[in-house]
Design an enzyme around this catalytic site. Structure first.
Site, PDB file in Angstrom:
ATOM      1  CG  HIS A  29      -6.117  -1.771   0.705  1.00 54.79           C
ATOM      2  ND1 HIS A  29      -5.574  -1.267  -0.570  1.00 54.79           N
ATOM      3  CD2 HIS A  29      -5.292  -1.193   1.462  1.00 54.79           C
ATOM      4  CE1 HIS A  29      -4.646  -0.457  -0.320  1.00 54.79           C
ATOM      5  NE2 HIS A  29      -4.265  -0.438   0.948  1.00 54.79           N
TER       6      HIS A  29
ATOM      7  CG  ASP B 276      -7.666  -2.356  -2.997  1.00 58.45           C
ATOM      8  OD1 ASP B 276      -8.267  -1.425  -2.269  1.00 58.45           O
ATOM      9  OD2 ASP B 276      -6.476  -2.325  -3.200  1.00 58.45           O
TER      10      ASP B 276
ATOM     11  CB  SER C 151      -1.064  -0.141   1.367  1.00 55.90           C
ATOM     12  OG  SER C 151      -1.910   0.831   1.363  1.00 55.90           O
TER      13      SER C 151
HETATM   14  C1  MLT Z   1      -1.508   5.909  -0.156  1.00 54.33           C
HETATM   15  O1  MLT Z   1      -1.969   6.934   0.423  1.00 54.33           O
HETATM   16  O2  MLT Z   1      -0.166   5.548  -0.273  1.00 54.33           O
HETATM   17  C2  MLT Z   1      -2.390   5.140  -0.509  1.00 54.33           C
HETATM   18  O3  MLT Z   1      -3.755   5.698  -0.736  1.00 54.33           O
HETATM   19  C3  MLT Z   1      -2.815   3.763  -0.001  1.00 54.33           C
HETATM   20  C4  MLT Z   1      -2.909   4.113   1.676  1.00 54.33           C
HETATM   21  O4  MLT Z   1      -2.065   4.272   1.931  1.00 54.33           O
HETATM   22  O5  MLT Z   1      -3.790   3.911   1.909  1.00 54.33           O
END
Ligand code: MLT
Length: 210
Positions: A185, A154, A104
């Site tokens: 996710h 996701d 992520s």
């Molecule tokens: C981010 O902010 O890098 C992406 O939206 C993924 C997350 O961290 O939620």
């Protein structure tokens, strides 16, 4: 060390496996992915920093303006700061170029790092990653192995966005394997198996000390 990251380091438990740079998701920390790293590559040295930005108390690797909307100046600054940390940690711990294993937000900073400082990473497994920069540079990533795994359901990262990242890295010459898993996710067993299998197949140089 000029870049004060809080981090964990685990020595390699065998030879021949590349070091892993573990990059957690929003709200995670330096301990989050150690177990995953050891599961996917038991012999690897593990380098696991904590993101230096906080959002409502949650560590991250760069600032965002809203979910999925990034502060791109900060992305650039933080990616280079992380690259410097990796270089310094490599010489401190005498490890070779790592493969990033990012989830992520951690996958997004790993992608930015590859685009902005190619050569820092030997490769990257990017789980639930997005395109980190709207106007990226055009690095030469010839032959760099990259695994991208998105989730078809996701709610945070549209699979189409991960696919766009795959195309961007492929255009730069990277050897991209892109997989859309029938998951959301969160990480799943399928991710674990995918990364483990990919790591056994990737062609990375011997992990010589710098
Ligand atoms: C981010 O902010 O890098 C992406 O939206 C993924 C997350 O961290 O939620």
């Amino acid at each position: 060390m000029t870049n004060e990251f809080i981090y964990r380091f685990e020595q390699a438990k065998g030879s021949g496996a590349p070091p892993l740079l573990l990059l957690h998701g929003t709200g995670g920390g330096e301990n989050d992915l150690l177990e995953l790293g050891a599961m996917v590559s038991p012999a690897s040295a593990l380098l696991s920093p904590r993101g230096r930005v906080t959002e409502n108390g949650m560590p991250r690797f760069f600032r965002r303006l809203a979910e999925g909307v990034f502060d791109e100046d900060d992305v650039r600054h933080r990616a280079l700061e992380l690259a410097d940390f990796v270089e310094e940690a490599r010489s401190r711990h005498r490890i070779g170029r790592p493969i990033a294993l990012g989830y992520s937000n951690g996958a997004n900073i790993a992608a930015a790092l590859m685009l902005l400082r190619p050569g820092t990473l030997a490769g990257a497994a990017l789980l639930r990653a997005m395109v980190p920069l709207s106007n990226p540079p055009h690095p030469d990533l010839s032959g760099v192995p990259v695994l991208i795994a998105s989730g078809t359901v996701d709610p945070i990262v549209p699979a189409s966005n991960s696919a766009r990242l795959a195309a961007m890295l492929r255009d730069a010459g990277a050897e991209v394997s892109y997989q859309a898993l029938p998951v959301g996710h969160q990480l799943s067993r399928a991710d674990l198996a995918l990364v483990r299998d990919w790591l056994t197949m990737v062609d990375v140089p011997e992990p010589v000390a710098s």
